[in-house]
Enzyme design. Sequence first.
Site, PDB file in Angstrom:
ATOM      1  N   LYS A 139      47.306  97.483  45.605  1.00 56.18           N
ATOM      2  CA  LYS A 139      46.291  98.466  45.992  1.00 56.18           C
ATOM      3  C   LYS A 139      46.127  98.514  47.503  1.00 56.18           C
ATOM      4  O   LYS A 139      46.211  97.474  48.142  1.00 56.18           O
ATOM      5  CB  LYS A 139      44.959  98.039  45.363  1.00 56.18           C
ATOM      6  CG  LYS A 139      43.761  98.773  45.870  1.00 56.18           C
ATOM      7  CD  LYS A 139      42.641  97.860  46.391  1.00 56.18           C
ATOM      8  CE  LYS A 139      42.919  97.227  47.702  1.00 56.18           C
ATOM      9  NZ  LYS A 139      41.793  96.589  48.370  1.00 56.18           N
ATOM     10  N   THR A 140      45.941  99.606  48.086  1.00 53.86           N
ATOM     11  CA  THR A 140      45.356  99.829  49.405  1.00 53.86           C
ATOM     12  C   THR A 140      45.727 101.219  49.913  1.00 53.86           C
ATOM     13  O   THR A 140      46.897 101.629  49.837  1.00 53.86           O
ATOM     14  CB  THR A 140      45.742  98.790  50.492  1.00 53.86           C
ATOM     15  OG1 THR A 140      45.125  99.183  51.705  1.00 53.86           O
ATOM     16  CG2 THR A 140      47.221  98.608  50.726  1.00 53.86           C
ATOM     17  N   TYR A 187      36.246 106.416  55.107  1.00 56.23           N
ATOM     18  CA  TYR A 187      35.479 106.198  53.878  1.00 56.23           C
ATOM     19  C   TYR A 187      35.485 107.434  52.973  1.00 56.23           C
ATOM     20  O   TYR A 187      35.391 107.327  51.763  1.00 56.23           O
ATOM     21  CB  TYR A 187      34.051 105.755  54.225  1.00 56.23           C
ATOM     22  CG  TYR A 187      34.074 104.451  54.997  1.00 56.23           C
ATOM     23  CD1 TYR A 187      34.339 103.255  54.345  1.00 56.23           C
ATOM     24  CD2 TYR A 187      33.910 104.427  56.381  1.00 56.23           C
ATOM     25  CE1 TYR A 187      34.415 102.057  55.045  1.00 56.23           C
ATOM     26  CE2 TYR A 187      33.989 103.236  57.089  1.00 56.23           C
ATOM     27  CZ  TYR A 187      34.245 102.048  56.422  1.00 56.23           C
ATOM     28  OH  TYR A 187      34.347 100.869  57.103  1.00 56.23           O
ATOM     29  N   ASP A 217      46.820  90.559  51.369  1.00 57.93           N
ATOM     30  CA  ASP A 217      46.133  89.260  51.420  1.00 57.93           C
ATOM     31  C   ASP A 217      45.651  88.842  50.028  1.00 57.93           C
ATOM     32  O   ASP A 217      45.801  87.685  49.638  1.00 57.93           O
ATOM     33  CB  ASP A 217      44.927  89.328  52.372  1.00 57.93           C
ATOM     34  CG  ASP A 217      45.370  89.284  53.837  1.00 57.93           C
ATOM     35  OD1 ASP A 217      46.424  88.669  54.120  1.00 57.93           O
ATOM     36  OD2 ASP A 217      44.668  89.863  54.691  1.00 57.93           O
ATOM     37  N   ARG A 241      35.147  91.169  49.444  1.00 58.40           N
ATOM     38  CA  ARG A 241      36.194  90.620  50.304  1.00 58.40           C
ATOM     39  C   ARG A 241      36.190  89.092  50.363  1.00 58.40           C
ATOM     40  O   ARG A 241      36.718  88.511  51.295  1.00 58.40           O
ATOM     41  CB  ARG A 241      36.048  91.193  51.718  1.00 58.40           C
ATOM     42  CG  ARG A 241      36.384  92.683  51.824  1.00 58.40           C
ATOM     43  CD  ARG A 241      36.651  93.095  53.250  1.00 58.40           C
ATOM     44  NE  ARG A 241      36.897  94.520  53.377  1.00 58.40           N
ATOM     45  CZ  ARG A 241      38.072  95.097  53.169  1.00 58.40           C
ATOM     46  NH1 ARG A 241      39.112  94.377  52.824  1.00 58.40           N
ATOM     47  NH2 ARG A 241      38.201  96.401  53.317  1.00 58.40           N
ATOM     48  N   TYR A 257      38.171 123.688  71.393  1.00 55.90           N
ATOM     49  CA  TYR A 257      38.014 122.233  71.329  1.00 55.90           C
ATOM     50  C   TYR A 257      39.333 121.515  71.092  1.00 55.90           C
ATOM     51  O   TYR A 257      40.204 122.009  70.374  1.00 55.90           O
ATOM     52  CB  TYR A 257      37.103 121.838  70.158  1.00 55.90           C
ATOM     53  CG  TYR A 257      35.658 122.197  70.324  1.00 55.90           C
ATOM     54  CD1 TYR A 257      34.943 121.803  71.459  1.00 55.90           C
ATOM     55  CD2 TYR A 257      34.993 122.907  69.322  1.00 55.90           C
ATOM     56  CE1 TYR A 257      33.600 122.130  71.591  1.00 55.90           C
ATOM     57  CE2 TYR A 257      33.659 123.236  69.454  1.00 55.90           C
ATOM     58  CZ  TYR A 257      32.962 122.846  70.594  1.00 55.90           C
ATOM     59  OH  TYR A 257      31.652 123.163  70.722  1.00 55.90           O
ATOM     60  N   GLY A 297      39.044  96.682  50.062  1.00 58.21           N
ATOM     61  CA  GLY A 297      38.582  98.063  50.226  1.00 58.21           C
ATOM     62  C   GLY A 297      38.906  98.927  49.014  1.00 58.21           C
ATOM     63  O   GLY A 297      39.899  98.701  48.321  1.00 58.21           O
ATOM     64  N   ASP A 353      45.915 101.906  52.817  1.00 57.17           N
ATOM     65  CA  ASP A 353      46.644 101.723  54.078  1.00 57.17           C
ATOM     66  C   ASP A 353      48.153 101.911  53.920  1.00 57.17           C
ATOM     67  O   ASP A 353      48.859 102.134  54.903  1.00 57.17           O
ATOM     68  CB  ASP A 353      46.389 100.323  54.650  1.00 57.17           C
ATOM     69  CG  ASP A 353      44.925 100.086  54.961  1.00 57.17           C
ATOM     70  OD1 ASP A 353      44.136 101.046  54.860  1.00 57.17           O
ATOM     71  OD2 ASP A 353      44.569  98.944  55.294  1.00 57.17           O
TER      72      ASP A 353
HETATM   73  P1  FBP Z   1      42.129  96.939  52.055  1.00 56.97           P
HETATM   74  O1  FBP Z   1      43.217  96.437  52.941  1.00 56.97           O
HETATM   75  O2  FBP Z   1      41.285  95.870  51.501  1.00 56.97           O
HETATM   76  O3  FBP Z   1      42.655  97.874  51.005  1.00 56.97           O
HETATM   77  O4  FBP Z   1      41.125  97.811  52.941  1.00 56.97           O
HETATM   78  C1  FBP Z   1      41.515  98.985  53.518  1.00 56.97           C
HETATM   79  C2  FBP Z   1      40.530  99.505  54.525  1.00 56.97           C
HETATM   80  O5  FBP Z   1      40.058 100.759  54.075  1.00 56.97           O
HETATM   81  C3  FBP Z   1      41.142  99.622  55.915  1.00 56.97           C
HETATM   82  O6  FBP Z   1      41.859 100.818  56.071  1.00 56.97           O
HETATM   83  C4  FBP Z   1      39.941  99.502  56.794  1.00 56.97           C
HETATM   84  O7  FBP Z   1      40.293  99.009  58.067  1.00 56.97           O
HETATM   85  C5  FBP Z   1      39.087  98.516  56.064  1.00 56.97           C
HETATM   86  O8  FBP Z   1      39.408  98.655  54.707  1.00 56.97           O
HETATM   87  C6  FBP Z   1      37.606  98.754  56.256  1.00 56.97           C
HETATM   88  O9  FBP Z   1      36.905  97.723  55.676  1.00 56.97           O
HETATM   89  P2  FBP Z   1      35.412  97.818  55.142  1.00 56.97           P
HETATM   90  O10 FBP Z   1      35.459  98.564  53.854  1.00 56.97           O
HETATM   91  O11 FBP Z   1      35.046  96.395  54.902  1.00 56.97           O
HETATM   92  O12 FBP Z   1      34.599  98.527  56.154  1.00 56.97           O
END
Ligand code: FBP
Length: 551
Positions: free
Chosen positions: A199-200, A424, A173, A142, A240, A78, A202
């Site tokens: 990187k991530t 996103y 991974d 991926r 809301y 991602g 998350d």
């Molecule tokens: P990575 O672990 O590859 O950095 O991806 C992070 C992420 O944004 C997650 O938070 C999310 O669940 C996933 O990618 C979404 O994947 P995709 O971009 O394939 O929809």
Amino acid sequence: MNISALQKERAKYQPKVPKSLTGAVKLVEGAKTESVADQAEIAKLFPNTYGMPLISFEAGEVKKDRQPLNVGVILSGGQAPGGHNVISGIFDGIKKLNPESKLYGFLGGPGGLVDHKYIELTADIIDDYRNTGGFDIIGSGRTKLEEDWQYDKGLEIAKDLDLNSLVIIGGDDSNTNACVLAEYYAAKGEKLQVIGCPKTIDGDLKNEMIETSFGFDTATKVYSELIGNIQRDANSAKKYWHFIKLMGRSASHIGLECALKTQPNITLISEEVEEKQQTLDEVVTYMAEIVAKRAENGDNFGVALIPEGLIEFIPEMKILISELNDLLAEGTDSEKEFKHLKKSHRVEWVSEHITPDSAKVLLSLPTGIANQLMLDRDPHGNVQVSLIETEKLLGEMVDTKLAEMKEAGQYVGKFGTQYHFFGYEGRCAAPSNFDADYCYSLGYTASVLISDGLTGYMASVRNTTAPADDWIAGGVPVTMMMNMEKRHGHMKPVIQKALVELDGAPYKYFKSKRGEWAYNTCFIYPGPIQYFGPTEVCDVTTETLKLEQAK
Ligand code: FBP
């Protein structure tokens, strides 16, 4: 290229780097390392890359006549803000060593290495992407590198391009795969080195030596801006409840960081739900009680943050998902049969092929959610949690619970919901100063590790709550971060994923405050990322890091 006014100004930004990277660098070997667990097994699986020392940098003497370096870079998984700066850091690092050095970018992620799709990254290309968000300079993907034929295809192109090294920019991974690749080439006596970069968005690739993964800072700043804006809207209209799902896969780091920044009324932490073994009904009751209590004060509004991985941490859902994973595992007869079924028959068919308890859970879910749980897995075998509308599931269930409470005279109020999913919109934002600096430093660090012939290392930049000058750059053997885990039914060496620690400072602080944030309206409105201005506004990093590193 047609670019925005901000991008034009941002292109001039010179990332800050640790002092040790500003001149000639000398590598200093530190202590030998061991893996975090399962030492004997990991040592056996990685005879050439296990136990290597930690590496730190010191000011050194300028060495003349350095040979040019040829490096291939891959963006994996991602998107995360700052990837382009890792690449520009590598580029500047190897060019400084010798202007004849070359950087190649493999296109579309690890698949580009296997399929031999690449471009040379020249100064013109690099300059167009400095300090920008996205991974579009070469694209990402991926594809999982896990088979010998893929490693051999990689070696083939590396030989054609006379590469010294591959740099894999990825999450846990992808960096596990980088380490396997490093070991494979080392075992064959090949010169091709492999270096990883963390990187991530998350935030779950972190440990003693990797304080944070890049992108987490920017992404959480973007989400927190949006949450703050929504909170202000909620507090203005007072009509809301906003249920906001936040990306982050399994770990709740993103939700926790956004909560610390914005102080919403409810934040669910998946790791806590798992530890308390809470059922779906208990989670819903917890939320409904807060809604009801706020309604007693006339506050029929609020904001709830929901980590996207939550569903996998609720015990009965976890069992259901694991049974679904087995039943729908790629290539199995049951998966083939399932794929031929009409969509409308799938839930019923699946419920007949899993245990009665799980079937009960599946059938109790709204059909839309049940169908989302049965969607294709990602290449690593994970459920695609981003595609499951957990926020709607919880919103609908809280609504039902409140109706029951109303009947019982326990709730007087109105419950109107709005749903959001933030993921996103944060992954490709223009990197914050922190991520721009951190990523450039990581890339530059990778170039130094390569120039010294190292392989199986991850670039590491620490002390990140201090000014960039004082950051500590170096290298960490990837095997140090590994343990054995069951994947697809087999024990595999993998980098340990960092979930939210319930005895860690960020969670403890959040826990001490959440009661007050639930019933009173204590919203904070962080506003947008600032790129120009006072350092205390522009350069500060996450609350998570601040709390973790508080002396
Ligand atoms: P990575 O672990 O590859 O950095 O991806 C992070 C992420 O944004 C997650 O938070 C999310 O669940 C996933 O990618 C979404 O994947 P995709 O971009 O394939 O929809």
